[in-house]
Design a protein around this motif. Structure first.
Motif, PDB file in Angstrom:
ATOM      1  N   HIS A   1      14.401   2.278  11.672  1.00  0.00           N
ATOM      2  CA  HIS A   1      14.493   1.672  13.321  1.00  0.00           C
ATOM      3  C   HIS A   1      13.564   1.326  14.512  1.00  0.00           C
ATOM      4  N   THR A   2      12.095   2.899  13.703  1.00  0.00           N
ATOM      5  CA  THR A   2      11.437   2.821  14.968  1.00  0.00           C
ATOM      6  C   THR A   2      10.876   1.335  14.528  1.00  0.00           C
ATOM      7  N   MET A   3      10.416   0.660  13.298  1.00  0.00           N
ATOM      8  CA  MET A   3       9.704  -0.842  13.059  1.00  0.00           C
ATOM      9  C   MET A   3      10.368  -1.581  14.307  1.00  0.00           C
ATOM     10  N   ALA A   4      11.553  -1.588  13.435  1.00  0.00           N
ATOM     11  CA  ALA A   4      12.828  -3.078  14.975  1.00  0.00           C
ATOM     12  C   ALA A   4      12.287  -2.524  16.130  1.00  0.00           C
ATOM     13  N   LYS A   5      12.031  -1.091  16.723  1.00  0.00           N
ATOM     14  CA  LYS A   5      12.239  -1.319  18.116  1.00  0.00           C
ATOM     15  C   LYS A   5      10.671  -1.516  18.657  1.00  0.00           C
ATOM     16  N   HIS A   6       9.596  -1.845  17.587  1.00  0.00           N
ATOM     17  CA  HIS A   6       8.361  -1.835  17.763  1.00  0.00           C
ATOM     18  C   HIS A   6       7.317  -2.911  17.564  1.00  0.00           C
ATOM     19  N   GLU A   7       7.195  -3.759  18.524  1.00  0.00           N
ATOM     20  CA  GLU A   7       6.623  -5.920  17.850  1.00  0.00           C
ATOM     21  C   GLU A   7       5.391  -4.977  17.124  1.00  0.00           C
ATOM     22  N   ASN A   8       4.893  -4.169  17.571  1.00  0.00           N
ATOM     23  CA  ASN A   8       3.347  -3.803  17.455  1.00  0.00           C
ATOM     24  C   ASN A   8       3.325  -2.966  16.415  1.00  0.00           C
ATOM     25  N   ILE A   9       4.409  -2.826  15.540  1.00  0.00           N
ATOM     26  CA  ILE A   9       4.557  -1.963  14.563  1.00  0.00           C
ATOM     27  C   ILE A   9       5.121  -2.853  13.375  1.00  0.00           C
ATOM     28  N   CYS A  10       4.109  -3.202  12.852  1.00  0.00           N
ATOM     29  CA  CYS A  10       4.019  -4.371  12.136  1.00  0.00           C
ATOM     30  C   CYS A  10       4.433  -4.398  10.602  1.00  0.00           C
ATOM     31  N   LYS A  11       5.589  -5.561  10.398  1.00  0.00           N
ATOM     32  CA  LYS A  11       6.738  -5.706   9.292  1.00  0.00           C
ATOM     33  C   LYS A  11       6.113  -5.634   8.068  1.00  0.00           C
ATOM     34  N   TYR A  12       5.607  -4.383   7.334  1.00  0.00           N
ATOM     35  CA  TYR A  12       5.118  -4.394   6.073  1.00  0.00           C
ATOM     36  C   TYR A  12       5.728  -3.513   5.845  1.00  0.00           C
ATOM     37  N   ILE A  13       6.460  -3.120   4.280  1.00  0.00           N
ATOM     38  CA  ILE A  13       6.338  -1.960   3.879  1.00  0.00           C
ATOM     39  C   ILE A  13       5.954  -2.028   2.457  1.00  0.00           C
ATOM     40  N   HIS A  14       4.901  -0.894   2.465  1.00  0.00           N
ATOM     41  CA  HIS A  14       4.683  -0.763   0.444  1.00  0.00           C
ATOM     42  C   HIS A  14       5.244   0.418   0.034  1.00  0.00           C
ATOM     43  N   LEU A  15       6.274  -0.041  -0.935  1.00  0.00           N
ATOM     44  CA  LEU A  15       7.465   0.294  -1.366  1.00  0.00           C
ATOM     45  C   LEU A  15       7.401   0.610  -2.798  1.00  0.00           C
ATOM     46  N   PRO A  16       6.563   1.533  -3.211  1.00  0.00           N
ATOM     47  CA  PRO A  16       6.462   1.756  -4.805  1.00  0.00           C
ATOM     48  C   PRO A  16       7.494   1.649  -5.828  1.00  0.00           C
ATOM     49  N   VAL A  17       7.910   1.281  -6.549  1.00  0.00           N
ATOM     50  CA  VAL A  17       9.178   1.076  -7.513  1.00  0.00           C
ATOM     51  C   VAL A  17       8.691   1.687  -8.397  1.00  0.00           C
ATOM     52  N   GLN A  18       7.392   1.611  -9.458  1.00  0.00           N
ATOM     53  CA  GLN A  18       6.805   1.468 -10.602  1.00  0.00           C
ATOM     54  C   GLN A  18       7.041   1.262 -12.007  1.00  0.00           C
ATOM     55  N   SER A  19       9.128   1.529 -11.524  1.00  0.00           N
ATOM     56  CA  SER A  19       9.899   1.273 -12.846  1.00  0.00           C
ATOM     57  C   SER A  19      11.009   0.469 -12.308  1.00  0.00           C
ATOM     58  N   GLY A  20      11.466  -0.151 -12.938  1.00  0.00           N
ATOM     59  CA  GLY A  20      12.903  -0.745 -12.521  1.00  0.00           C
ATOM     60  C   GLY A  20      14.212  -0.090 -13.651  1.00  0.00           C
ATOM     61  N   ASN A  21      13.600   0.362 -14.371  1.00  0.00           N
ATOM     62  CA  ASN A  21      14.601   1.353 -15.163  1.00  0.00           C
ATOM     63  C   ASN A  21      15.076   2.605 -14.682  1.00  0.00           C
TER      64      ASN A  21
END
Length: 475
Positions: A284-304
């Motif tokens: 929500h903080t990211m969505a609120k501020h235009e200058n917070i870039c809309k990109y997230i690195h979210l490591p999954v490592q495995s899908g199992n």
């Protein structure tokens, strides 16, 4: 932390003018500093440069004229260590012609391989761990007196919050700000908790001050760094108790907003997020501020989920997909990248297919992909057998690389005709008439620079694309 980015960089002499003014006692000695591995290592190198320039050193991009060569290293993967050893062997040849040359190793590899590098292989004179950089001037003096010098002690307090880093190779536009150090996540495949110590967060006031100073000096983008930024906690204990009632408590969502409010023209990025700790408040903080870039690195490592449990990641496939759903619901335009490991201990073909299916379901914008490389002293080495044949590891890796290639190309194709606000970070290597910069989703854009200057924002309309790049013109 995003350990897949290769930051093999040296200090750019054009960046050191201001830094040299910091040194009141120029000692005539030259420092050559190399960084390998993650963004945190590069950030640490800026701290090292600041400390030694303050002691009178100047920097050089030519290792052949250096008095001190320091390599800031990474132990995440075996290949990184092999590259560093090869480079150290080259520097030893240089030392034969200059016996006074001091060769040192810093960072994760330093802590893990101190005995091998210092005593058995005799490749270095000096070893300093990630929490020992303040001690570097003294360690160098020890070597000059004819001794070998080592400090790899880990700290529960050190954050280097009072040191103003010397900005290296950023072109004066983008910069890293370390907000925390260490890691408490004991992922079974990872050496970071053993090489960087326990997690501790930095005072938010010093972070905001650093961001403000960077903006005042012309920087227009900062990346907040931590092994797990979502667990940033200032003045809050692990039991959610307030440590000092007279001081405010700050979590990552609050810190993110504090930095965003420095100036609307200062772009804010962060790395790396951990799926088990990412909360909707951050989104929500990211969505609120235009200058917070809309990109997230979210490591999954495995899908199992079974593999994730063996990896000790602290979440299931279902939990991870819940976090993806939240990102896309709160920020539909947010780009998502990830880390993938193929061939982890005991991974069956069916478990691997779950990784393939999660890539297809999430449709990552891009991924950092590797086959499993067993690291000494990790839980996985002690508890599991590295039983997947190398050929199978590589085959599975190639399959996810090919799939991600298709997805990345499709994402970039969908951007044709769209216009993005882009921060000009420099000129293209292929032509000085072209500029490069990234949009809010972290995708590199190439376009004619015209009369515009580096460090300014422009609107770029996309007309073409490659798998990794958008091509357009300023409108």
């Amino acid at each position: 932390m995003k350990d897949t980015i290769d930051l093999h960089k040296t200090i750019d002499e054009s960046q050191q003018g201001e830094a040299l003014m910091m040194a009141s006692n120029n000692n005539g000695k030259k420092l050559y500093l190399e960084s390998y591995g993650c963004q945190m290592n590069f950030s640490d190198s800026e701290i090292v440069a600041s400390i030694l320039i303050g002691e009178g050193f100047s920097t050089t991009r030519d290792s052949s004229i250096a008095d001190v060569i320091l390599m800031n290293t990474c132990s995440i993967r075996e290949n990184a260590e092999v590259r560093v050893r090869n480079k150290l062997s080259q520097y030893q040849k240089q030392k034969r012609n200059n016996p006074k040359l001091i060769i040192g190793i810093l960072g994760c590899m330093a802590e893990r391989l101190k005995k091998d590098l210092l005593e058995e292989e005799k490749l270095v004179d000096l070893v300093a761990g990630p929490d020992a950089y303040r001690d570097l001037p003294g360690l160098i003096q020890e070597v000059e007196s004819g001794q070998k010098a080592v400090n790899v002690l880990l700290s529960r307090e050190e954050t280097y919050a009072d040191i103003s880093p010397v900005r290296l190779g950023s072109g004066g536009v983008t910069a890293f700000i370390s907000i925390m150090r260490g890691c408490d996540n004991m992922c079974s495949f990872c050496v970071v908790p053993f090489t960087r110590g326990r997690e501790r967060s930095r005072n938010p006031e010093t972070i905001v001050k650093e961001a403000q100073e960077l903006f005042n000096n012309g920087y227009r983008e900062v990346t907040l760094l931590g092994q797990n930024v979502d667990s940033y906690r200032w003045n809050i204990s692990k039991k959610d108790e307030i440590i000092d009632a007279e001081k405010p408590t700050v979590n990552f969502a609050q810190l993110l907003e504090m930095v965003a409010l420095v100036n609307p023209d200062l772009r804010v990025r962060f790395s790396t997020s951990h799926p088990k700790d990412m909360v909707d408040d951050v989104l929500h903080t990211m969505a609120k501020h235009e200058n917070i870039c809309k990109y997230i690195h979210l490591p999954v490592q495995s899908g199992n989920s079974a593999v994730l449990k063996r990896m000790n990641r602290g979440y299931t496939r279902e939990w991870y997909l819940n976090r993806i759903e939240a990102i896309k619901r709160i920020m539909p335009d947010c780009a998502i990248s990830t880390d993938i490991i193929t061939g982890f201990c005991g991974e069956t073909q069916a478990e691997f297919e779950d990784t393939v299916s999660i890539i297809k379901e999430v449709k990552y914008n891009f991924s950092y992909m590797f086959f499993y490389s067993e690291r000494p002293k990790t839980l996985a080495e002690r508890k599991f057998e590295d039983d997947i044949p190398l050929a199978v590891k590589k085959s599975r890796l190639q399959e996810v690389i090919d799939l991600q290639h298709v997805l990345s190309k499709a994402h970039n194709k969908s951007n044709v005709g769209k216009t993005y606000k882009v921060l000009i970070e420099g000129t293209s290597k292929r032509s000085e008439k072209d500029a490069y910069g990234r949009n809010t989703q972290y995708v590199t854009c190439i376009f004619p620079i015209g009369a515009h200057k580096v460090g300014t924002y422009v609107n770029v309309k996309i007309s073409d694309y490659t798998t990794t790049t958008l091509i357009g013109e300023i409108v």
